[in-house]
Design a protein around this motif. Structure first.
Motif, PDB file in Angstrom:
ATOM      1  N   LEU A  94       0.824  -1.193  -0.131  1.00  0.00           N
ATOM      2  CA  LEU A  94       0.057   0.075  -0.033  1.00  0.00           C
ATOM      3  C   LEU A  94       0.761   1.449  -0.012  1.00  0.00           C
ATOM      4  O   LEU A  94       1.713   1.424   0.939  1.00  0.00           O
ATOM      5  CB  LEU A  94      -0.961   0.000   1.164  1.00  0.00           C
ATOM      6  CG  LEU A  94      -1.783   1.167   1.697  1.00  0.00           C
ATOM      7  CD1 LEU A  94      -2.573   1.264   0.396  1.00  0.00           C
ATOM      8  CD2 LEU A  94      -2.099   1.406   2.996  1.00  0.00           C
ATOM      9  N   LYS A  95       0.571   2.063  -0.815  1.00  0.00           N
ATOM     10  CA  LYS A  95       1.230   3.530  -0.812  1.00  0.00           C
ATOM     11  C   LYS A  95       0.103   4.232  -0.479  1.00  0.00           C
ATOM     12  O   LYS A  95      -0.746   4.719  -0.928  1.00  0.00           O
ATOM     13  CB  LYS A  95       1.498   3.956  -2.346  1.00  0.00           C
ATOM     14  CG  LYS A  95       2.290   5.436  -2.130  1.00  0.00           C
ATOM     15  CD  LYS A  95       2.115   5.958  -3.652  1.00  0.00           C
ATOM     16  CE  LYS A  95       0.818   6.680  -3.712  1.00  0.00           C
ATOM     17  NZ  LYS A  95       0.670   7.941  -2.812  1.00  0.00           N
ATOM     18  N   PRO A  96       0.467   4.914   0.803  1.00  0.00           N
ATOM     19  CA  PRO A  96      -0.502   5.798   1.375  1.00  0.00           C
ATOM     20  C   PRO A  96      -0.690   7.307   0.822  1.00  0.00           C
ATOM     21  O   PRO A  96       0.036   7.417  -0.208  1.00  0.00           O
ATOM     22  CB  PRO A  96      -0.025   6.015   2.677  1.00  0.00           C
ATOM     23  CG  PRO A  96       0.778   5.075   3.035  1.00  0.00           C
ATOM     24  CD  PRO A  96       1.472   4.643   1.707  1.00  0.00           C
ATOM     25  N   THR A  97      -1.651   7.786   0.985  1.00  0.00           N
ATOM     26  CA  THR A  97      -2.097   9.211   0.737  1.00  0.00           C
ATOM     27  C   THR A  97      -0.851  10.318   1.050  1.00  0.00           C
ATOM     28  O   THR A  97      -0.067   9.936   1.996  1.00  0.00           O
ATOM     29  CB  THR A  97      -3.207  10.049   1.501  1.00  0.00           C
ATOM     30  OG1 THR A  97      -4.423   9.145   0.858  1.00  0.00           O
ATOM     31  CG2 THR A  97      -3.460  11.532   0.863  1.00  0.00           C
ATOM     32  N   ARG A  98      -0.454  11.067  -0.009  1.00  0.00           N
ATOM     33  CA  ARG A  98       0.540  11.984   0.355  1.00  0.00           C
ATOM     34  C   ARG A  98       0.413  12.779   1.703  1.00  0.00           C
ATOM     35  O   ARG A  98      -0.810  13.093   1.930  1.00  0.00           O
ATOM     36  CB  ARG A  98       0.637  12.929  -0.764  1.00  0.00           C
ATOM     37  CG  ARG A  98       1.351  14.171  -0.784  1.00  0.00           C
ATOM     38  CD  ARG A  98       1.452  15.194  -1.626  1.00  0.00           C
ATOM     39  NE  ARG A  98       1.648  14.692  -3.003  1.00  0.00           N
ATOM     40  CZ  ARG A  98       1.289  14.958  -4.142  1.00  0.00           C
ATOM     41  NH1 ARG A  98       0.699  16.051  -4.260  1.00  0.00           N
ATOM     42  NH2 ARG A  98       1.722  14.402  -5.396  1.00  0.00           N
ATOM     43  N   ARG A 127      -3.869  -7.062   6.970  1.00  0.00           N
ATOM     44  CA  ARG A 127      -4.121  -6.515   8.166  1.00  0.00           C
ATOM     45  C   ARG A 127      -2.770  -5.898   8.875  1.00  0.00           C
ATOM     46  O   ARG A 127      -2.672  -5.167   9.627  1.00  0.00           O
ATOM     47  CB  ARG A 127      -4.617  -7.568   9.231  1.00  0.00           C
ATOM     48  CG  ARG A 127      -3.686  -8.686   9.632  1.00  0.00           C
ATOM     49  CD  ARG A 127      -4.316  -9.568  10.526  1.00  0.00           C
ATOM     50  NE  ARG A 127      -3.528 -10.652  11.037  1.00  0.00           N
ATOM     51  CZ  ARG A 127      -3.579 -11.334  12.200  1.00  0.00           C
ATOM     52  NH1 ARG A 127      -4.894 -11.332  12.591  1.00  0.00           N
ATOM     53  NH2 ARG A 127      -2.898 -12.247  12.540  1.00  0.00           N
ATOM     54  N   ASP A 128      -1.615  -6.525   8.615  1.00  0.00           N
ATOM     55  CA  ASP A 128      -0.260  -5.861   8.986  1.00  0.00           C
ATOM     56  C   ASP A 128      -0.131  -4.313   8.425  1.00  0.00           C
ATOM     57  O   ASP A 128       0.347  -3.625   9.077  1.00  0.00           O
ATOM     58  CB  ASP A 128       0.855  -6.787   8.686  1.00  0.00           C
ATOM     59  CG  ASP A 128       1.247  -8.042   9.424  1.00  0.00           C
ATOM     60  OD1 ASP A 128       0.398  -8.282  10.628  1.00  0.00           O
ATOM     61  OD2 ASP A 128       1.911  -8.709   9.297  1.00  0.00           O
ATOM     62  N   SER A 129      -0.430  -4.480   7.210  1.00  0.00           N
ATOM     63  CA  SER A 129      -0.246  -2.999   6.606  1.00  0.00           C
ATOM     64  C   SER A 129      -1.266  -2.164   7.228  1.00  0.00           C
ATOM     65  O   SER A 129      -0.789  -0.822   7.560  1.00  0.00           O
ATOM     66  CB  SER A 129      -0.726  -2.975   5.224  1.00  0.00           C
ATOM     67  OG  SER A 129      -0.673  -1.873   4.527  1.00  0.00           O
ATOM     68  N   SER A 144     -11.454  -1.361  10.107  1.00  0.00           N
ATOM     69  CA  SER A 144     -12.091  -0.974   8.748  1.00  0.00           C
ATOM     70  C   SER A 144     -12.145  -2.205   7.841  1.00  0.00           C
ATOM     71  O   SER A 144     -13.221  -2.575   6.837  1.00  0.00           O
ATOM     72  CB  SER A 144     -11.717   0.108   8.147  1.00  0.00           C
ATOM     73  OG  SER A 144     -10.215  -0.189   7.390  1.00  0.00           O
ATOM     74  N   ILE A 145     -11.137  -3.159   7.955  1.00  0.00           N
ATOM     75  CA  ILE A 145     -10.994  -4.197   7.052  1.00  0.00           C
ATOM     76  C   ILE A 145     -11.967  -5.481   7.493  1.00  0.00           C
ATOM     77  O   ILE A 145     -12.288  -6.312   6.816  1.00  0.00           O
ATOM     78  CB  ILE A 145      -9.675  -4.641   6.819  1.00  0.00           C
ATOM     79  CG1 ILE A 145      -8.861  -5.419   8.363  1.00  0.00           C
ATOM     80  CG2 ILE A 145      -8.866  -3.713   6.347  1.00  0.00           C
ATOM     81  CD1 ILE A 145      -7.641  -6.161   8.070  1.00  0.00           C
ATOM     82  N   THR A 146     -12.481  -4.933   8.916  1.00  0.00           N
ATOM     83  CA  THR A 146     -13.449  -6.584   9.254  1.00  0.00           C
ATOM     84  C   THR A 146     -14.922  -5.941   9.065  1.00  0.00           C
ATOM     85  O   THR A 146     -15.766  -6.822   9.217  1.00  0.00           O
ATOM     86  CB  THR A 146     -13.360  -6.500  10.892  1.00  0.00           C
ATOM     87  OG1 THR A 146     -13.724  -5.315  11.390  1.00  0.00           O
ATOM     88  CG2 THR A 146     -11.790  -6.631  11.393  1.00  0.00           C
ATOM     89  N   LEU A 152      -8.480  -0.777   1.677  1.00  0.00           N
ATOM     90  CA  LEU A 152      -7.979  -1.866   2.698  1.00  0.00           C
ATOM     91  C   LEU A 152      -9.114  -2.990   2.610  1.00  0.00           C
ATOM     92  O   LEU A 152      -8.990  -4.129   2.483  1.00  0.00           O
ATOM     93  CB  LEU A 152      -7.411  -1.181   3.862  1.00  0.00           C
ATOM     94  CG  LEU A 152      -6.405  -0.538   3.943  1.00  0.00           C
ATOM     95  CD1 LEU A 152      -6.111   0.032   5.101  1.00  0.00           C
ATOM     96  CD2 LEU A 152      -5.253  -1.744   3.863  1.00  0.00           C
ATOM     97  N   LYS A 153     -10.373  -2.354   2.379  1.00  0.00           N
ATOM     98  CA  LYS A 153     -11.481  -3.094   2.501  1.00  0.00           C
ATOM     99  C   LYS A 153     -11.540  -4.317   1.399  1.00  0.00           C
ATOM    100  O   LYS A 153     -11.669  -5.676   1.796  1.00  0.00           O
ATOM    101  CB  LYS A 153     -13.074  -2.347   2.558  1.00  0.00           C
ATOM    102  CG  LYS A 153     -13.213  -1.681   3.784  1.00  0.00           C
ATOM    103  CD  LYS A 153     -14.425  -0.997   3.409  1.00  0.00           C
ATOM    104  CE  LYS A 153     -14.777   0.127   4.741  1.00  0.00           C
ATOM    105  NZ  LYS A 153     -15.043  -0.608   5.927  1.00  0.00           N
ATOM    106  N   PRO A 154     -11.437  -3.798   0.052  1.00  0.00           N
ATOM    107  CA  PRO A 154     -11.694  -5.013  -1.056  1.00  0.00           C
ATOM    108  C   PRO A 154     -10.118  -5.640  -1.017  1.00  0.00           C
ATOM    109  O   PRO A 154     -10.226  -6.894  -1.179  1.00  0.00           O
ATOM    110  CB  PRO A 154     -11.600  -4.113  -2.204  1.00  0.00           C
ATOM    111  CG  PRO A 154     -11.143  -2.581  -1.942  1.00  0.00           C
ATOM    112  CD  PRO A 154     -11.502  -2.565  -0.451  1.00  0.00           C
TER     113      PRO A 154
END
Length: 515
Positions: A188-192, A219-221, A249-251, A477-479
């Protein structure tokens, strides 16, 4: 070896073992060290080992950190550790040591993770392969004849080979997503502006680059972003704070009938390998089977303008980097101090007008506005993570003739001839043909990720890229977590308790889903 299976756990899984006192942090460090000693000689992922410091850190780790006692590695550029070498893959910086921790490393320390060493990078993190002349090439654990990608190639090889469950990385043009795609990891590249860039900088690469981690589980990310996301007042860019937990949020269930745009066409009109296209098309079919709406559509962004703008950034940042190195070594940087491709980029930076640089920054901003308008009609934009498959080690190296030509032209001050010679095109435009999809998110500041969803006929992994509106890592992260569950169930049909992708099972699962 201990009685537990170290490699079957992701970072959170190992942290839970520490928390419940089933293992000690010192045991985890020994497990990681044993694997590094066994595997690193073949892969060359780690170029600086910090075992003594790690053992001391493990002995006094606090139990309340989300990754308390978990072994990890740091990238040998911008992720400075006080007192440790930070060569950035360059011979010119071989004697340089950091005089303080970077703020991102400071934030990582608060998670309780144990730093075992630093990972290999291409010189100044400039290439999408990891083959610095100073430290030698890093190899892909899936097949050592091939590259793991770059610039976080050392980090990717270390995680993919099972040395550690996660490693520090950063992404200024695809440097998290490309090695994630080539090594079968989640990237994952986060938002600036989401993670810290201080104290030495207010921005990395004019805001194009951001720090995070490469992991073998979604989930680690998510958990690491929960604990390293920050609002740094001294930074040039601030991301909209997320009011919640990425891990939580991923759950949560995905919104029903998400509208997802996708394309398999290169934004610069160049070749896209059939397997890279197939990876996206299969992901589209899977998402459609989950009830989402897939529409083949590209955003209204000029891919050629984006590529030109990115080259201008490359040129200017490399020229400035060599000026900064001069301050560290006390003399002017010579041709022999750096690699020919780095020297060439710096030469181009010296002849790039300031007006041209400003114009290209404006291209970034225009593209950012265009993408935000695009997301008013779509939740995501999905593309291949790369346009071509992994290159073989040495395949993209410059020739002796090319190196000599760069030196002669540079010494004679005839840089502009390089633009006419075709060499700039061959070295950099040709390189971008392999990875033309990732730079857009860096220039616009969008979050983007690579999810491992395919294995090629050569037996190498391949990722699919997703991009979302700025500030919406949670929506990405959800999908990712949902796809992880779908593609990486264990043989009993149950989700793995530690959410660790089992890439070698992809072919079986693909056959079941797409037959």
């Amino acid at each position: 070896m201990s009685s537990f299976d170290y490699e079957s756990y992701d970072g959170l899984g190992l942290a839970q073992l520490v928390k419940t006192r089933q293992v000690k942090p010192e045991e985890l460090a020994e497990e990681a060290i044993e694997r590094i000693e066994q595997r690193n000689p073949k892969l060359n992922a780690i170029i600086n080992k910090m075992y003594d410091q790690a053992k001391k850190q493990a002995a006094r780790v606090e139990q309340n950190g989300v990754f308390a006692g978990v072994p990890m590695l740091l990238k040998n550029i911008t992720q400075e550790i006080k007192g440790e070498a930070i060569t950035s893959g360059s011979r010119a910086l071989q004697t340089f040591r950091a005089n303080q921790d970077s703020h991102y490393v400071r934030d990582l320390r608060k998670t309780g993770a144990i730093f075992l060493g630093q990972t290999n990078v291409p010189e100044l993190a400039l290439m999408a392969i990891t083959e610095p002349k100073h430290h030698g090439p890093t190899r892909n654990p899936w097949n050592p004849d091939y590259t793991p990608g770059g610039s976080s190639g050392g980090a990717a090889a270390a995680v993919a080979s099972g040395m550690v469950p996660l490693a520090g990385a950063n992404d200024g043009g695809g440097s998290i997503r490309i090695p994630a795609a080539y090594c079968g990891l989640f990237g994952l590249k986060p938002t600036r502006g989401r993670t810290s860039v201080g104290p030495l900088y207010g921005r990395h690469w004019q805001g194009a680059s951001v720090d995070h981690v490469l992991t073998k589980s979604v989930r680690d990310s998510a958990a690491m972003l929960d604990h390293t996301a920050t609002v740094e007042k001294g930074a040039a860019f601030l991301a909209i704070p997320f009011q919640g937990s990425y891990l939580q949020s991923i759950t949560e269930p995905l919104p029903k009938k998400m509208k997802i745009a996708f394309s398999v066409r290169s934004p610069i009109g160049t070749e896209v390998d059939a397997e890279c296209q197939e990876a996206v098309e299969k992901a589209a079919l899977l998402l459609e089977s989950m009830g989402h709406v897939l529409i083949e559509k590209e955003p209204p962004v000029d891919g050629h303008a984006i590529t030109k703008a990115y080259f201008t950034l490359y040129f200017a940042e490399t020229a400035q980097a060599l000026s900064a190195i001069r301050k560290h070594i006390g003399r002017k940087v010579r041709f022999t101090d750096v690699e020919p491709s780095t020297w060439l980029l710096a030469l181009m930076g010296k002849i790039t007008p300031a007006e041209e640089f400003v114009k290209n920054i404006q291209v970034w901003d225009q593209a950012s506005c265009q993408m935000e308008l695009f997301y008013e009609g779509f939740d995501f934009y999905m593309t291949p993570a790369t346009a071509l498959l992994q290159a073989k080690i040495g395949e993209l190296s410059t020739t002796k003739i090319e190196n000599a030509f760069v030196r002669i032209v540079g010494s004679m001050g005839l840089q502009r001839l390089l633009l006419k010679s075709g060499m700039v095109y061959r070295l950099f435009v040709e390189s971008f043909k392999r990875t033309p999809f990732t730079q857009l998110a860096n220039l616009t500041g969008q979050p983007a990720m690579s999810v491992p969803l395919h294995v090629t006929k050569q037996g190498l992994p391949l990722g699919v890229q997703f991009m979302a509106s700025k500030g919406r890592e949670d929506l990405l992260l959800k999908p990712a977590a949902e796809l992880e569950k779908t593609f990486f169930m264990d043989s009993t049909g149950e989700d793995p308790v530690y959410c660790c992708p089992k890439l070698k099972e992809i072919r079986v699962i693909e056959k079941r889903i797409f037959s």
